[in-house]
Design a protein around this motif. Sequence first.
Motif, short mmCIF file in Angstrom:
data_model
loop_
_atom_site.label_atom_id
_atom_site.label_comp_id
_atom_site.label_asym_id
_atom_site.label_seq_id
_atom_site.Cartn_x
_atom_site.Cartn_y
_atom_site.Cartn_z
N TYR A 70 0.84 -1.21 0.00
CA TYR A 70 0.00 0.00 0.00
C TYR A 70 0.88 1.26 0.00
O TYR A 70 0.57 2.22 -0.70
CB TYR A 70 -0.93 0.01 1.21
CG TYR A 70 -1.98 -1.08 1.19
CD1 TYR A 70 -2.65 -1.40 0.01
CD2 TYR A 70 -2.32 -1.77 2.34
CE1 TYR A 70 -3.62 -2.40 -0.02
CE2 TYR A 70 -3.29 -2.77 2.32
CZ TYR A 70 -3.93 -3.07 1.14
OH TYR A 70 -4.88 -4.05 1.10
N GLY A 126 -11.50 -2.57 -7.87
CA GLY A 126 -11.42 -3.75 -7.02
C GLY A 126 -10.91 -3.34 -5.65
O GLY A 126 -9.84 -3.76 -5.21
N GLU A 179 -16.07 -1.76 -6.06
CA GLU A 179 -15.93 -3.10 -5.50
C GLU A 179 -17.23 -3.87 -5.78
O GLU A 179 -18.32 -3.33 -5.60
CB GLU A 179 -15.64 -3.04 -3.99
CG GLU A 179 -15.68 -4.35 -3.25
CD GLU A 179 -14.81 -5.46 -3.86
OE1 GLU A 179 -13.63 -5.23 -4.15
OE2 GLU A 179 -15.34 -6.56 -4.06
N GLN A 180 -17.07 -5.13 -6.21
CA GLN A 180 -18.26 -5.90 -6.59
C GLN A 180 -18.97 -6.56 -5.39
O GLN A 180 -20.15 -6.87 -5.50
CB GLN A 180 -17.87 -6.97 -7.61
CG GLN A 180 -16.87 -7.99 -7.07
CD GLN A 180 -16.31 -8.90 -8.14
OE1 GLN A 180 -16.80 -8.90 -9.27
NE2 GLN A 180 -15.30 -9.68 -7.80
N HIS A 181 -18.27 -6.77 -4.28
CA HIS A 181 -18.91 -7.42 -3.12
C HIS A 181 -19.45 -6.34 -2.18
O HIS A 181 -18.68 -5.68 -1.46
CB HIS A 181 -17.90 -8.30 -2.37
CG HIS A 181 -17.39 -9.45 -3.19
ND1 HIS A 181 -18.22 -10.37 -3.79
CD2 HIS A 181 -16.12 -9.81 -3.52
CE1 HIS A 181 -17.49 -11.27 -4.44
NE2 HIS A 181 -16.23 -10.94 -4.31
N ASP A 206 -19.60 -4.00 -11.07
CA ASP A 206 -18.59 -4.78 -11.79
C ASP A 206 -17.76 -3.79 -12.61
O ASP A 206 -18.28 -3.15 -13.53
CB ASP A 206 -19.30 -5.79 -12.70
CG ASP A 206 -18.31 -6.68 -13.44
OD1 ASP A 206 -17.14 -6.27 -13.64
OD2 ASP A 206 -18.71 -7.78 -13.84
N ALA A 207 -16.50 -3.66 -12.27
CA ALA A 207 -15.64 -2.65 -12.92
C ALA A 207 -15.47 -2.88 -14.41
O ALA A 207 -15.13 -1.97 -15.15
CB ALA A 207 -14.27 -2.63 -12.25
C1 LIG Z 1 -7.00 -9.04 -4.03
S1 LIG Z 1 -8.38 -8.04 -3.58
C2 LIG Z 1 -7.56 -6.47 -3.33
C3 LIG Z 1 -8.43 -5.41 -2.76
C4 LIG Z 1 -7.83 -4.01 -2.69
N1 LIG Z 1 -7.42 -3.58 -4.03
C5 LIG Z 1 -6.68 -3.93 -1.72
O1 LIG Z 1 -5.53 -3.90 -2.20
O2 LIG Z 1 -6.89 -3.90 -0.51
C6 LIG Z 1 -9.20 -7.79 -5.17
C7 LIG Z 1 -10.58 -7.21 -5.07
O3 LIG Z 1 -11.03 -6.90 -6.38
C8 LIG Z 1 -12.42 -7.15 -6.46
N2 LIG Z 1 -12.79 -7.33 -7.88
C9 LIG Z 1 -12.30 -8.25 -8.76
N3 LIG Z 1 -12.89 -8.11 -9.96
C10 LIG Z 1 -13.76 -7.07 -9.85
C11 LIG Z 1 -14.66 -6.44 -10.76
N4 LIG Z 1 -14.78 -6.87 -12.04
N5 LIG Z 1 -15.40 -5.41 -10.32
C12 LIG Z 1 -15.28 -4.98 -9.03
N6 LIG Z 1 -14.46 -5.55 -8.13
C13 LIG Z 1 -13.69 -6.57 -8.51
C14 LIG Z 1 -12.59 -8.43 -5.63
O4 LIG Z 1 -13.94 -8.57 -5.22
C15 LIG Z 1 -11.62 -8.15 -4.47
O5 LIG Z 1 -12.28 -7.52 -3.39
#
Ligand SMILES: C[S@@+](CC[C@H](N)C(=O)[O-])C[C@H]1O[C@@H](n2cnc3c(N)ncnc32)[C@H](O)[C@@H]1O
Length: 195
Positions: free
Chosen positions: A23, A40, A61-63, A82-83
């Motif tokens: 980070y 994400g 973020e998707q979740h 969904d990005a």
């Molecule tokens: C490895 S985690 C890293 C999270 C954050 N970037 C961090 O460094 O703390 C990846 C995240 O990307 C999100 N993600 C993956 N594909 C995505 C999409 N198409 N749209 C939105 N979120 C997505 C996942 O749900 C997950 O929470």
Amino acid sequence: MVTMVGDAAAWEAQWAPYDDDTYARALDFVPPGAVVLDIGAGDLRLARRLAERARVVYAIEQHAELIAGEPLPPNLVAICADARAFPFPANIDTAVLLMRHCRHFALYQEKLEAVGCARIITNARWGMDVECIDLPTRPLPYDDLAMGWYACRCGATGFRPGPPERLTSHAAETIVEVYDCPECKHYGRISHRIA
Ligand SMILES: C[S@@+](CC[C@H](N)C(=O)[O-])C[C@H]1O[C@@H](n2cnc3c(N)ncnc32)[C@H](O)[C@@H]1O
């Protein structure tokens, strides 16, 4: 049998935080006052730190459960989407993509260049360290690279081999942006669309 594609999709969708050094390295690349898109964003732990430095942060973020709850700083906009499909804001100048298992780097780069974003800070291409890529990139055809490290428009990275006596220290430390790499050809990808 579980397919490789299924496994890769599951990894990409997975939430997992990175360490503080990752980070810190990403934050160092963010110009003060930037307008940032965090693709994400997970539980927003990095987005909150980005918001201390940036003018505005859009975090996708998707979740939904990861971004619900605690109040956000006024300059942090959390978007559950969904990005890949969500239209990127037109005023962003900096994107952050910390997602080592990302399979959609080429799509995100194309969408960022289409809105004029100036840089992407990411660990998606090499799957290890964080790099800052100036956008738009001006890639060469892979076939024009005699030997050395390359990063392809499709998201693949690698080293094009050649005679060891031809490897200069400059070439050993330089990453060349290319299109139409061996992975593009293998998977039938088109990697050379430039916004
Ligand atoms: C490895 S985690 C890293 C999270 C954050 N970037 C961090 O460094 O703390 C990846 C995240 O990307 C999100 N993600 C993956 N594909 C995505 C999409 N198409 N749209 C939105 N979120 C997505 C996942 O749900 C997950 O929470």
